[in-house]
Every structure is written in C-alpha cells, then in structure tokens.
Motif scaffolding. Sequence first.
Motif, PDB file in Angstrom:
ATOM      1  N   GLY A 123       0.822  -1.206   0.000  1.00 21.97           N
ATOM      2  CA  GLY A 123       0.000   0.000   0.000  1.00 21.97           C
ATOM      3  C   GLY A 123       0.848   1.244   0.000  1.00 21.97           C
ATOM      4  N   THR A 124       0.249   2.341   0.457  1.00 18.29           N
ATOM      5  CA  THR A 124       0.943   3.621   0.555  1.00 18.29           C
ATOM      6  C   THR A 124       1.107   3.959   2.025  1.00 18.29           C
ATOM      7  N   TYR A 172       1.725   6.261   5.218  1.00 13.87           N
ATOM      8  CA  TYR A 172       1.479   7.618   5.687  1.00 13.87           C
ATOM      9  C   TYR A 172       1.904   7.718   7.151  1.00 13.87           C
ATOM     10  N   GLU A 205      -2.362   2.713   3.382  1.00 14.56           N
ATOM     11  CA  GLU A 205      -3.584   2.736   2.583  1.00 14.56           C
ATOM     12  C   GLU A 205      -3.493   1.657   1.514  1.00 14.56           C
ATOM     13  N   MET A 236      -6.166   0.036  -1.376  1.00 14.12           N
ATOM     14  CA  MET A 236      -7.468   0.035  -2.046  1.00 14.12           C
ATOM     15  C   MET A 236      -8.465   0.958  -1.341  1.00 14.12           C
ATOM     16  N   LYS A 237      -8.027   2.172  -1.057  1.00 15.84           N
ATOM     17  CA  LYS A 237      -8.845   3.226  -0.445  1.00 15.84           C
ATOM     18  C   LYS A 237      -9.238   2.919   1.003  1.00 15.84           C
ATOM     19  N   LEU A 238      -8.627   1.916   1.608  1.00 14.80           N
ATOM     20  CA  LEU A 238      -8.848   1.627   3.017  1.00 14.80           C
ATOM     21  C   LEU A 238      -7.590   2.009   3.784  1.00 14.80           C
ATOM     22  N   PHE A 239      -7.762   2.786   4.848  1.00 18.32           N
ATOM     23  CA  PHE A 239      -6.633   3.230   5.651  1.00 18.32           C
ATOM     24  C   PHE A 239      -6.502   2.307   6.857  1.00 18.32           C
ATOM     25  N   ASN A 240      -5.414   1.543   6.879  1.00 21.36           N
ATOM     26  CA  ASN A 240      -5.177   0.546   7.921  1.00 21.36           C
ATOM     27  C   ASN A 240      -4.146   1.076   8.902  1.00 21.36           C
TER      28      ASN A 240
END
Length: 160
Positions: free
Chosen positions: A91-92, A94, A121, A123-127
């Motif tokens: 993911g990305t 942050y 992040e 698939m538009k979900l922030f984990n």
Amino acid sequence: MDLKEIQNLIKFVSNSGVAEVKLETGDVKITIKTTLESSAPEVTYVQQAPMAQAMPQVVSVPQVAAPAETAPAAPAADNSKYITVKSPMIGTFYRKPAPDKAPFVEVGSSIGKGDVLCVVEAMKLFNEIEAEISGKIVKILVDDMSPVEFDQPLFLVDPS
C-alpha cells in the motif's frame, strides 16, 4: 508549386523525422513518404538486444550486490538489538492521520503496545499499523506517502 519548392519540401520532411506528409493546395496533391518505417524494425531490434542482455545483467547485479550487503553487515550488527516493524500489506505509507495533522511518531518517540505508528492505505482503506511491542523509535525507514511492499521494514524500535 514548382519543382524547387517540392524538392525543398522533400528535404524538410526527410530531416523532420516524419514518416508521411500529405499536402493539398488547389489542384496539386502531394504525398511524401520517408523510409522511416523500414528503420523502425532496426530500432526495435536494437531495443530488444539490450533487453535480452538485461537478463544476465540482472543475474549479475545480485552477485555484485551480495558484497555490498556484507558491507552494511557492521551497521546491521548495531541494528541487531533493535526490533524491525514491517508492513503487513502492500500500500501507501502515511506517517500522519491527515495532511494537516502531526505525525503519529517521530524518531525518539516512546511507544507502547497498541500505539498507532502509521497508516498504510490499500485500495482506499486506511489501515492503522499498531506497535506490537513497547520501546523507542530509533529510525523511520520509509518516507511519508511512499509505496510499501508486504514485509518491508518501516521502523526500527529499541525495546529497552
């Protein structure tokens, strides 16, 4: 158009790198085609040759990288007392909960088990990535808003 103008146009088109030009003025229609199409396979062939050679280079690069990995072995020995927090997913990365907020942790921050260290992040979900140990952040290994891979090291934590 007279013959000299046509010859100048042909020279201009051949020097410009254009494959084909069509010109219509009044009752005169001119189509000029250059031989760039025949040179395209040469370019493709030249591009394919380095790609074929790239495979052995890729094989040789890890061989060259292996001695380079032994050079950081001394710092790795220093880092052996630290625990590495790794990304659980692709993911990305942050460091902050929002662009206008402060980062979750900084180098030197004390953390406890369950504290949020960062957000990944996918698939538009922030984990939220939580600490599994208590300790002190020694190093942040990834830049903010960078893509991360599964199992990529994110932080070094001193558990003492």
